[in-house]
Structure formats: C-alpha cells, structure tokens
Design a protein around this motif. Structure first.
Motif, PDB file in Angstrom:
ATOM      1  N   TRP A 109      -9.040 -37.280 -39.415  1.00  7.78           N
ATOM      2  CA  TRP A 109      -9.733 -36.594 -38.314  1.00  7.78           C
ATOM      3  C   TRP A 109     -11.187 -37.046 -38.234  1.00  7.78           C
ATOM      4  CZ3 TRP A 109      -8.289 -30.729 -37.767  1.00  7.78           C
ATOM      5  CH2 TRP A 109      -6.975 -30.623 -37.305  1.00  7.78           C
ATOM      6  N   LYS A 115     -11.319 -40.329 -36.449  1.00  9.33           N
ATOM      7  CA  LYS A 115     -11.085 -40.166 -35.007  1.00  9.33           C
ATOM      8  C   LYS A 115     -12.316 -39.600 -34.317  1.00  9.33           C
ATOM      9  CE  LYS A 115      -6.089 -39.365 -34.982  1.00  9.33           C
ATOM     10  NZ  LYS A 115      -5.050 -38.380 -34.621  1.00  9.33           N
ATOM     11  N   LEU A 116     -12.907 -38.580 -34.923  1.00  6.42           N
ATOM     12  CA  LEU A 116     -14.081 -37.934 -34.336  1.00  6.42           C
ATOM     13  C   LEU A 116     -15.276 -38.879 -34.312  1.00  6.42           C
ATOM     14  CD1 LEU A 116     -13.612 -34.443 -35.981  1.00  6.42           C
ATOM     15  CD2 LEU A 116     -13.500 -34.930 -33.530  1.00  6.42           C
ATOM     16  N   ALA A 128     -14.783 -41.378 -31.488  1.00  8.58           N
ATOM     17  CA  ALA A 128     -14.953 -40.764 -30.169  1.00  8.58           C
ATOM     18  C   ALA A 128     -16.405 -40.405 -29.885  1.00  8.58           C
ATOM     19  CB  ALA A 128     -14.077 -39.518 -30.060  1.00  8.58           C
ATOM     20  N   THR A 132      -9.443 -37.337 -28.837  1.00  6.46           N
ATOM     21  CA  THR A 132      -8.989 -37.541 -30.211  1.00  6.46           C
ATOM     22  C   THR A 132      -7.559 -37.100 -30.473  1.00  6.46           C
ATOM     23  OG1 THR A 132      -9.849 -35.383 -30.888  1.00  6.46           O
ATOM     24  CG2 THR A 132     -11.319 -37.287 -31.126  1.00  6.46           C
ATOM     25  N   TYR A 153     -17.964 -42.427 -40.555  1.00  2.00           N
ATOM     26  CA  TYR A 153     -17.170 -41.203 -40.472  1.00  2.00           C
ATOM     27  C   TYR A 153     -17.475 -40.238 -41.607  1.00  2.00           C
ATOM     28  CZ  TYR A 153     -14.101 -42.809 -44.227  1.00  2.00           C
ATOM     29  OH  TYR A 153     -13.605 -43.207 -45.433  1.00  2.00           O
TER      30      TYR A 153
END
Length: 118
Positions: A101, A104-105, A108, A80, A114
């Motif tokens: 964030w 991104k997390l 991944a 990330t 999200y």
C-alpha cells in the motif's frame, strides 16, 4: 458543495524562506530590515508545531502528501485501488500500512520514497 467555514488568518505572522547565494540572502535581509520585517532565529520541532505527529506520523505524512497534490481521499482510492475508508483509517492512525500500500500511495502522490509512509 463544500465551502470553507473559517476565514483564513490574514493578520497572523507568516514565514518566508529563500534559497540562493550568500550575497543574495544578505540583500534580501537588508530589504527585509528596510520594510520592517523581523528576522527570527527561533525554531520549533515538528512535534511542537503538530502535536499529533508523535502518535500518528505515518497518517500525517499521508494526509500531508495528499493535500500537497490536491487529491481527495476518494480520488486517491480510485488511483490506488485502496478503499476510501481504509485511506481514512490510515490517516487517522486506526489502520497500519503495509509495504504494498505504501508503494501504491507513494506512486500516486509523487513521493520519491515509499518508506515515508512506514
């Protein structure tokens, strides 16, 4: 090298859930009765099962998703671009997570939405 320090609890009761047609579930219940498996209708809330959840739901969601994927904090940081210590702080509730964030997390860790982390 990291090694487990505790033996897994083998003598404790476990739970099994099945998805299928009503006929298949009835058949499974009859098999379970034959072998002495108890059926319980007792349920606990997530807060009862995980006492820290109420204070740090986002951190526990992140840690759970990371463990589900079998990824270390360091590996997640590499995937990330988020520093490993920040991931640790997110999991421990010491840092707030922003939308960027979280996206991104989620990407991944193969999380569909999200907003689970927000």
């Amino acid at each position: 090298m990291l090694e487990r320090t505790k033996k897994p609890p083998t003598d404790k009761k476990a739970e099994a859930r099945f998805i299928g047609s009503q006929d298949e579930i009835k058949l499974l219940r009859s098999y379970a009765k034959e072998i002495g498996v108890l059926e319980s209708n007792e349920y606990v809330t997530i807060e009862e099962a995980f006492p820290g959840y109420a204070e740090n739901a986002q951190g526990m969601a992140l840690k759970g998703a990371r463990h589900r994927e079998g990824v270390t904090q360091r590996q997640l940081a590499e995937l990330t671009g988020i520093p490993q210590r920040h991931i640790s702080e997110l999991e421990n509730g010491k840092r707030q997570m922003g939308r960027e964030w979280a996206r991104k997390l989620a990407e991944a860790l193969n999380v569909n939405d999200y907003r689970v982390f927000l």
